[in-house]
Design an enzyme around this catalytic site. Structure first.
Site, mmCIF file in Angstrom:
data_model
loop_
_atom_site.group_PDB
_atom_site.id
_atom_site.type_symbol
_atom_site.label_atom_id
_atom_site.label_comp_id
_atom_site.label_asym_id
_atom_site.label_seq_id
_atom_site.Cartn_x
_atom_site.Cartn_y
_atom_site.Cartn_z
ATOM 1 N N TYR A 75 24.509 76.854 -36.092
ATOM 2 C CA TYR A 75 24.409 75.724 -37.017
ATOM 3 C C TYR A 75 25.512 75.801 -38.073
ATOM 4 O O TYR A 75 26.180 74.804 -38.378
ATOM 5 C CB TYR A 75 23.033 75.723 -37.675
ATOM 6 N N LYS B 80 28.491 73.033 -38.654
ATOM 7 C CA LYS B 80 28.714 72.344 -39.921
ATOM 8 C C LYS B 80 30.085 72.662 -40.508
ATOM 9 O O LYS B 80 30.721 71.806 -41.138
ATOM 10 C CB LYS B 80 27.601 72.698 -40.900
ATOM 11 N N THR C 28 13.076 67.086 -45.768
ATOM 12 C CA THR C 28 13.098 66.174 -44.629
ATOM 13 C C THR C 28 12.259 66.765 -43.510
ATOM 14 O O THR C 28 11.854 67.932 -43.578
ATOM 15 C CB THR C 28 14.535 65.983 -44.110
#
Length: 256
Positions: free
Chosen positions: A160, A164, A195
């Site tokens: 990840y 990014k 979220t």
């Protein structure tokens, strides 16, 4: 609210929930017509219901080149043109094996980079002809603080972080290359935002107790609306002299 996006058409990927939905709503409130792209049919329908007639939806696997190309072209046809793009689609690859490099699986690596980097590459690739023809288009891509500073044992998802970081590198290269043609490309890099993707952090008492350290500005998680406000600025003409920047929306994570 000022109508900074009156008569503007903006594509938002990952619009079915979280930061993507919040940003689509914010842009619509400021006058934009939205092309909402996501693979989540139910979530897209809910976003469209919230926004109303100013939203067209495209159900699309954002890692599939053909689907992305066709969906963006259809959105451009329905909207008339495309003035801006916000790439918010992304997801955690933990369940596929993302983790520290020594334990990260190849499946986890490939899945995570596909969803978090390839999807943005494809969205930019197929939106670019429309944006360049608009003459003063803008792109904002969603990165993460983990693409800037990495993370400790609580945030050790190295695929990840690589994805990014790749979003940042690609976006800055695009900003330099396309600036003479009037296209601005910027990046937002949030930290922990409340979220659906951050449910693990939201429900982990240990991480919650760390928020005063991680986010010294507030001691709480950020909201999708915090990020949406930053994206709206970068897409608007208020940022007409801004390109290639990484705007951290992180409660102080990267300066502590």
């Amino acid at each position: 609210m000022a109508k900074r996006f009156h008569d503007k058409n903006i594509l938002v990927t990952g619009a079915a929930s979280g930061i993507g939905r919040a940003t689509a709503m914010r842009l619509a409130q400021e006058g934009a017509r939205i092309g909402a792209l996501d693979i989540n049919v139910a979530g897209l329908a809910e976003t469209a219901t919230i926004i109303g007639q100013a939203c067209v939806v495209m159900v699309c696997d954002l890692t599939d080149s053909t689907q992305v190309h066709e969906s963006i072209d259809r959105a451009a046809t329905q909207l008339g043109r495309i003035d801006g793009l916000f790439c918010a689609a992304g997801a955690s690859g933990r369940r596929y094996g993302d983790g520290p490099v020594e334990t990260c699986t190849e499946e986890g690596w490939e899945w995570t980079l596909n969803v978090n980097l390839k999807s943005i590459f494809l969205s930019c690739k197929y939106a670019l002809p429309h944006l360049l023809s608009a003459g003063d288009g803008a792109i904002v891509n969603l990165a993460s603080v983990l693409g800037l500073v990495g993370g400790d044992e609580d945030f050790a998802t190295h695929a990840y972080a690589a994805a990014k970081s790749g979003v940042i590198g690609m976006s800055r290269a695009m900003a330099s290359f396309y600036a003479p043609r009037g296209l601005r490309v910027n990046i937002v890099a949030p930290s922990l935002i409340a979220t659906p993707m951050s449910q693990r952090a939201q429900s982990d008492p240990h991480i919650q107790t760390r928020l005063t350290q991680l986010h010294p500005l507030t001691g709480t998680m950020g909201t999708p609306e915090d990020v949406a406000a930053a994206v709206a600025y970068l897409l608007s003409t208020d940022a007409r002299f801004v390109t290639g920047t990484v705007l951290t929306v992180d409660g102080g994570w990267t300066v502590r």
